[in-house]
Design an enzyme around this catalytic site. Structure first.
Site, PDB file in Angstrom:
ATOM      1  N   ARG A 230      -1.446   7.255   8.967  1.00  0.00           N
ATOM      2  CA  ARG A 230      -1.606   6.620   7.659  1.00  0.00           C
ATOM      3  C   ARG A 230      -1.712   7.688   6.571  1.00  0.00           C
ATOM      4  O   ARG A 230      -1.553   8.887   6.829  1.00  0.00           O
ATOM      5  CB  ARG A 230      -2.854   5.739   7.665  1.00  0.00           C
TER       6      ARG A 230
ATOM      7  N   CYS B 160     -13.466  -1.246   6.981  1.00  0.00           N
ATOM      8  CA  CYS B 160     -12.576  -0.518   6.080  1.00  0.00           C
ATOM      9  C   CYS B 160     -13.323   0.266   5.001  1.00  0.00           C
ATOM     10  O   CYS B 160     -12.810   1.271   4.513  1.00  0.00           O
ATOM     11  CB  CYS B 160     -11.582  -1.476   5.447  1.00  0.00           C
TER      12      CYS B 160
ATOM     13  N   LYS C 261      -5.491   8.194  11.686  1.00  0.00           N
ATOM     14  CA  LYS C 261      -5.947   8.689  10.395  1.00  0.00           C
ATOM     15  C   LYS C 261      -6.314  10.169  10.470  1.00  0.00           C
ATOM     16  O   LYS C 261      -6.943  10.611  11.428  1.00  0.00           O
ATOM     17  CB  LYS C 261      -7.148   7.871   9.914  1.00  0.00           C
TER      18      LYS C 261
ATOM     19  N   ARG D  17       0.853  -1.185   0.000  1.00  0.00           N
ATOM     20  CA  ARG D  17       0.000   0.000   0.000  1.00  0.00           C
ATOM     21  C   ARG D  17       0.891   1.238   0.000  1.00  0.00           C
ATOM     22  O   ARG D  17       1.744   1.402   0.867  1.00  0.00           O
ATOM     23  CB  ARG D  17      -0.921  -0.004   1.213  1.00  0.00           C
TER      24      ARG D  17
ATOM     25  N   CYS E 137      -7.528 -10.771   2.173  1.00  0.00           N
ATOM     26  CA  CYS E 137      -7.412 -10.208   3.518  1.00  0.00           C
ATOM     27  C   CYS E 137      -7.488 -11.295   4.576  1.00  0.00           C
ATOM     28  O   CYS E 137      -8.434 -12.090   4.608  1.00  0.00           O
ATOM     29  CB  CYS E 137      -8.511  -9.166   3.744  1.00  0.00           C
TER      30      CYS E 137
ATOM     31  N   CYS F 170     -15.032  -3.497   0.837  1.00  0.00           N
ATOM     32  CA  CYS F 170     -13.621  -3.772   1.116  1.00  0.00           C
ATOM     33  C   CYS F 170     -13.201  -5.002   0.308  1.00  0.00           C
ATOM     34  O   CYS F 170     -14.051  -5.738  -0.208  1.00  0.00           O
ATOM     35  CB  CYS F 170     -13.424  -4.020   2.607  1.00  0.00           C
TER      36      CYS F 170
ATOM     37  N   LYS G 270      -3.223   2.440  14.631  1.00  0.00           N
ATOM     38  CA  LYS G 270      -3.198   3.291  13.445  1.00  0.00           C
ATOM     39  C   LYS G 270      -3.856   4.633  13.736  1.00  0.00           C
ATOM     40  O   LYS G 270      -4.687   4.762  14.640  1.00  0.00           O
ATOM     41  CB  LYS G 270      -3.908   2.600  12.286  1.00  0.00           C
TER      42      LYS G 270
ATOM     43  N   CYS H  68     -15.701  -7.974   7.513  1.00  0.00           N
ATOM     44  CA  CYS H  68     -15.566  -8.134   8.963  1.00  0.00           C
ATOM     45  C   CYS H  68     -15.961  -6.824   9.609  1.00  0.00           C
ATOM     46  O   CYS H  68     -16.286  -5.846   8.934  1.00  0.00           O
ATOM     47  CB  CYS H  68     -14.143  -8.547   9.351  1.00  0.00           C
TER      48      CYS H  68
END
Length: 564
Positions: A143, A479, A211, A74, A436, A430, A209, A475
């Protein structure tokens, strides 16, 4: 919070990683097909995840073979802005080393899938050759910073863009490990006890993470409140008057833990442009020092904000800054739609935004999207912008070029946005299966058929032109931001989804759980009677999400969930 007691396993790995070096160099030369668990965690900071083809797992296990390992890479592309040549480099790397596809993410960047471990270094070097990095694409750090993708022009927009780029630089990891490992940079000699500790992130980086998103007041196309820091620009003529900051947003939850929730960012403060970087770094430092490092389910900053409160956070930030923070401005939102179709620019220029289903750029028998985009980039050299809704905008065109490009797209089987239904254009999924490792149910491979059933249902109800947003994830991590969709499907087990309803079209309200464990084949039929009621009971100009919220989830459940 999180600074005492037992550290999580990943926290220990980070601390033992030698400032994100791990044993990656040795592992790249050991001839195996995959990395150790410790290196997998460190590699995330470098912008790459280890995955395997889950479609093949059972058969390979049965045959006594190892998994079909590969890497996902990514990039970090601030605001999703690319040149045509940079786009073409990703196109080439996808063919040379990947699975031949490129995926636009909900954070305005590219993911490449199917990279073998043996080709990982060459792929990352190839990305850097066009002045793009993967450092910061993943991992417990800031990110890729996103923004409204509209190709606005003028001093105000240029100033916001420059502030974004300055903030990206100020919040990027300063480790030399990335250049050592992937770009053959000079290796630091740490034998004398010298510490290359990052001035912002320290030895262990962030608990989770982080953002950040920018947008302009009135336009919430990037779902700004879903971020840890939401930055909303206020205009004063041609200048930036300042920014309102909201903090504590985040989409993820754990389906089995009712204490976990998606949250939208809360209004925090107003800053002048020259105060933006220091204030954001201060917010990040508070999460660094107080965030939960024992349980990663509660490690996002949203839980710190919820636990301590905005006033505590403001007091702590003011103490670190040494001055009081101005109160946030009231925000008025006018739209949250992506910027698609033809748009007029300055000096007769034209910009062209078009829908890419679930962000996947590839060729199929009926649609040669990847090939036609390669031709367009080579022939016309447009500017390129990726959107947070996984679409693409080509900028800096003439009217003639735009018409020619539209013709090429049609010839390749690519429909223009005006030829597609609003419900399709407002859908997102996603990747989930088969790449994944967190995916529980199908998402990208399932949503297209489901959306087309919704298209038929809406047409039958006379609601074809309703811009209802539908988002699906495999899930509960969220995302594709399903918790701020008017209709959200979240994978719970194979073939079954939790169904959420009632978010606002402007991205200012999360939806609520309507029904659990709905089989994929029943998703449309479950929502159909609610759509019918919406048609019959809606207020003038009321959206589907607002209707569900007005009526209330409990009332909808009483009317439309069968008693078992």
């Amino acid at each position: 919070m999180g600074q005492e007691g037992k550290l999580s396993k990943i926290e220990i790995i980070k601390r033992n990683s030698n400032y994100l070096r791990g044993t990656i160099v040795e592992a790249l030369q050991d001839g195996t097909s995959h990395f150790s668990e410790e290196n997998i965690q460190v590699l995330k900071f470098h912008g790459t995840y280890q995955q395997d083809d889950r479609d093949l797992r059972r058969q390979l296990t049965k045959e006594g073979k190892e998994r079909a390992y590969s890497m996902m890479i990514r990039a970090r592309i601030p605001g999703g802005v690319l040149s045509a040549d940079q786009y073409l480099q990703f196109d080439k790397l996808a063919d040379d080393y990947g699975n031949g596809t490129m995926r636009i993410t909900t954070r305005q960047t590219f993911q490449l899938h199917g990279i073998l471990k043996a080709n990982l270094k060459e792929t990352i070097k190839g990305i850097n050759e066009v002045l793009i990095t993967t450092l910061g694409g993943c991992g417990d750090q800031v990110r890729n910073t996103v923004s409204c993708a509209a190709p606005h022009e003028g001093p105000f927009y240029d100033a916001v863009r420059q502030d974004l780029l300055k903030l990206v630089d100020a919040t990027s990891a300063k480790t030399n490990a990335y250049h050592e490992i992937w770009l053959d940079g000079e290796k630091l000699d740490l034998s004398d006890g010298t510490s290359p500790e990052d001035p912002l992130y320290g030895e262990a980086y962030l608990p989770r993470k982080f953002k950040i998103a920018f947008t302009y007041e009135g336009d919430n196309c990037c779902d700004v409140y879903s971020n840890d820091i939401a930055i909303i620009a206020h205009r004063d003529g041609d200048e930036v008057e300042g920014y309102t900051l909201a903090i504590g947003g985040g989409m993820g939850r754990t389906a089995s833990d009712k204490h976990t929730h998606p949250f939208l960012a809360q209004a925090f403060c107003f800053v002048k442009p020259d105060e933006l970087i220091e204030t954001c770094r201060t917010v990040i430092s508070i999460q660094r020092d107080f965030g939960n490092r024992e349980n990663r389910k509660f490690a996002r900053m949203k839980y710190l904000v919820q636990e301590r409160g905005i006033e505590w956070f403001r007091t702590e930030a003011e103490a670190r800054l040494g001055h009081a923070l101005a109160l946030p401005r009231e925000i008025e939102w006018k739209s949250a739609h992506d910027h698609l179709g033809r748009m007029s620019g300055a000096n007769g220029q034209v910009h062209l935004g078009f829908f890419i289903e679930n962000g996947r750029i590839h060729d199929t028998e009926s649609m040669k999207l990847k090939s036609v985009l390669r031709d367009i980039m080579t022939t016309y050299q447009p500017g390129v912008r990726m959107t947070t809704q996984q679409n693409l905008i080509l900028t800096g065109l003439t009217e003639e070029m735009a018409s020619e490009i539209e013709g090429k797209l049609r010839d390749a089987g690519v429909k223009l946005v005006e030829e597609q239904t609003p419900v399709l254009v407002h859908s997102m999924a996603c990747p989930s299966m088969p790449t994944c490792g967190l995916g529980i149910a199908e998402s990208e491979r399932a949503l297209p058929a489901i959306v087309r059933k919704f298209e038929s249902a809406l047409a039958e109800l006379g609601l074809r032109d309703e811009p209802i947003s539908i988002r699906m994830t495999g899930c509960a991590n969220g995302c594709a931001r399903p918790y701020i969709a008017e209709i959200g499907f979240v994978g719970r087990v194979i073939g079954k989804y939790d169904l959420f309803l009632g978010a606002s079209a402007e991205g200012t309200r999360t939806n609520q759980l309507f029904r659990e464990m709905v089989p994929a084949e029943e998703l449309v039929s479950t929502v159909y009677p609610i759509l019918k009621a919406f048609r019959e009971e809606r207020l003038p100009a009321e959206t589907f999400g607002d209707y569900c919220n007005r009526v209330g989830i409990e009332a909808l459940q009483e009317r439309f969930v069968p008693v078992s």
